[in-house]
Write a protein that holds these residues in place. Sequence first.
Motif, PDB file in Angstrom:
ATOM      1  N   MET A  91       0.811  -1.218   0.000  1.00 24.45           N
ATOM      2  CA  MET A  91       0.000   0.000   0.000  1.00 24.45           C
ATOM      3  C   MET A  91       0.841   1.263   0.000  1.00 24.45           C
ATOM      4  O   MET A  91       0.539   2.229  -0.705  1.00 24.45           O
ATOM      5  N   SER A  92       1.877   1.259   0.803  1.00 20.62           N
ATOM      6  CA  SER A  92       2.683   2.474   0.957  1.00 20.62           C
ATOM      7  C   SER A  92       3.547   2.774  -0.263  1.00 20.62           C
ATOM      8  O   SER A  92       4.219   3.803  -0.312  1.00 20.62           O
ATOM      9  N   ARG A  93       3.483   1.886  -1.273  1.00 17.42           N
ATOM     10  CA  ARG A  93       4.325   2.054  -2.458  1.00 17.42           C
ATOM     11  C   ARG A  93       3.548   2.109  -3.777  1.00 17.42           C
ATOM     12  O   ARG A  93       4.159   2.281  -4.827  1.00 17.42           O
ATOM     13  N   ILE A  94       2.221   2.005  -3.746  1.00 11.72           N
ATOM     14  CA  ILE A  94       1.497   1.962  -5.015  1.00 11.72           C
ATOM     15  C   ILE A  94       1.539   3.302  -5.758  1.00 11.72           C
ATOM     16  O   ILE A  94       1.323   3.330  -6.966  1.00 11.72           O
ATOM     17  N   HIS A  95       1.831   4.390  -5.047  1.00 13.20           N
ATOM     18  CA  HIS A  95       1.951   5.679  -5.745  1.00 13.20           C
ATOM     19  C   HIS A  95       3.194   5.715  -6.641  1.00 13.20           C
ATOM     20  O   HIS A  95       3.359   6.642  -7.434  1.00 13.20           O
ATOM     21  N   TRP A  96       4.047   4.691  -6.538  1.00 13.94           N
ATOM     22  CA  TRP A  96       5.208   4.600  -7.426  1.00 13.94           C
ATOM     23  C   TRP A  96       4.799   4.214  -8.847  1.00 13.94           C
ATOM     24  O   TRP A  96       5.579   4.422  -9.790  1.00 13.94           O
ATOM     25  N   ILE A  97       3.612   3.654  -9.016  1.00 12.81           N
ATOM     26  CA  ILE A  97       3.211   3.156 -10.332  1.00 12.81           C
ATOM     27  C   ILE A  97       3.263   4.245 -11.405  1.00 12.81           C
ATOM     28  O   ILE A  97       3.958   4.075 -12.420  1.00 12.81           O
ATOM     29  N   PRO A  98       2.575   5.387 -11.226  1.00 12.98           N
ATOM     30  CA  PRO A  98       2.701   6.422 -12.266  1.00 12.98           C
ATOM     31  C   PRO A  98       4.105   7.006 -12.360  1.00 12.98           C
ATOM     32  O   PRO A  98       4.553   7.382 -13.452  1.00 12.98           O
ATOM     33  N   GLU A  99       4.820   7.054 -11.239  1.00 15.03           N
ATOM     34  CA  GLU A  99       6.189   7.578 -11.265  1.00 15.03           C
ATOM     35  C   GLU A  99       7.092   6.691 -12.114  1.00 15.03           C
ATOM     36  O   GLU A  99       7.898   7.184 -12.911  1.00 15.03           O
ATOM     37  N   ILE A 100       6.954   5.383 -11.963  1.00 17.58           N
ATOM     38  CA  ILE A 100       7.782   4.435 -12.718  1.00 17.58           C
ATOM     39  C   ILE A 100       7.442   4.472 -14.204  1.00 17.58           C
ATOM     40  O   ILE A 100       8.324   4.410 -15.067  1.00 17.58           O
ATOM     41  N   ILE A 101       6.166   4.601 -14.518  1.00 17.83           N
ATOM     42  CA  ILE A 101       5.764   4.695 -15.922  1.00 17.83           C
ATOM     43  C   ILE A 101       6.379   5.928 -16.571  1.00 17.83           C
ATOM     44  O   ILE A 101       6.892   5.876 -17.698  1.00 17.83           O
ATOM     45  N   LYS A 102       6.360   7.047 -15.857  1.00 20.80           N
ATOM     46  CA  LYS A 102       6.959   8.273 -16.395  1.00 20.80           C
ATOM     47  C   LYS A 102       8.471   8.113 -16.567  1.00 20.80           C
ATOM     48  O   LYS A 102       9.046   8.584 -17.552  1.00 20.80           O
ATOM     49  N   LEU A 103       9.111   7.448 -15.619  1.00 21.87           N
ATOM     50  CA  LEU A 103      10.547   7.206 -15.727  1.00 21.87           C
ATOM     51  C   LEU A 103      10.855   6.311 -16.927  1.00 21.87           C
ATOM     52  O   LEU A 103      11.853   6.512 -17.632  1.00 21.87           O
ATOM     53  N   ALA A 104       9.994   5.318 -17.156  1.00 19.27           N
ATOM     54  CA  ALA A 104      10.180   4.428 -18.305  1.00 19.27           C
ATOM     55  C   ALA A 104      10.059   5.216 -19.616  1.00 19.27           C
ATOM     56  O   ALA A 104      10.825   5.003 -20.554  1.00 19.27           O
ATOM     57  N   ASN A 105       9.099   6.114 -19.666  1.00 19.59           N
ATOM     58  CA  ASN A 105       8.927   6.946 -20.866  1.00 19.59           C
ATOM     59  C   ASN A 105      10.144   7.835 -21.124  1.00 19.59           C
ATOM     60  O   ASN A 105      10.433   8.187 -22.271  1.00 19.59           O
ATOM     61  N   ASN A 106      10.846   8.177 -20.028  1.00 27.63           N
ATOM     62  CA  ASN A 106      12.017   9.054 -20.150  1.00 27.63           C
ATOM     63  C   ASN A 106      13.337   8.281 -20.186  1.00 27.63           C
ATOM     64  O   ASN A 106      14.407   8.865 -20.018  1.00 27.63           O
ATOM     65  N   ASN A 107      13.232   6.955 -20.390  1.00 26.81           N
ATOM     66  CA  ASN A 107      14.424   6.103 -20.528  1.00 26.81           C
ATOM     67  C   ASN A 107      15.365   6.196 -19.330  1.00 26.81           C
ATOM     68  O   ASN A 107      16.587   6.315 -19.471  1.00 26.81           O
TER      69      ASN A 107
END
Length: 203
Positions: A113-129
């Motif tokens: 629970m305390s880490r699910i807010h990482w999901i959009p952050e990780i997607i954005k990082l993936a988009n930025n290589n």
Amino acid sequence: MTLSKPLILDQPTLEEKISFVVENFNEIFLKQENRPLFNNKTIYFEVSKEYRGMVHPYPEKLMHILSLEDKGEMAILPCNNDISNLICQNKCRLRNAMLDFQLLQRQECFYRMSRIHWIPEIIKLANNNSPHIKVWEEHTRNKKGKKVTKTFIRYQEGLIDYIIILAHRTKDGLLANYIFETAFPVFYERSKKQYDRSFETNT
């Protein structure tokens, strides 16, 4: 850019902790207008609360990423060295979990629970290589024998190891959009090695 810190779940009750996490996640990901694209494609997230003939308090897909699959008694808890361990009430025992999660054969997990807010952050990082991201595809077949393609997005930095799995939805043989399947911190050594092998095999 690196990931933000895990959420602090200091609300007085279990229900309030979950409500806080859900409200936060709703604003940053469940709302379609705030959900990031991946590779310029939309990500579909199933928000139906009905699952296998039952209506749950939250979408089943959301409850899945808020909880941990019941795997019986564990010698060492996944959150052993995390503050989540101090507030956990079920200690990875299904019989101690909230009834809503027991019905899914899962137990609520503050570590997740305390880490699910990482999901959009990780997607954005993936988009930025980002150099902390590994992305690969796997081609398999589902239970009906139909070909299925999934994209794996894995973030690794220091002690952090987190993975997002997106299924492909195609139209006329081309990728139309992604379907959110699951996301979770990778903490079992066997799972880490499995994803290492999968990345090496599929890239």
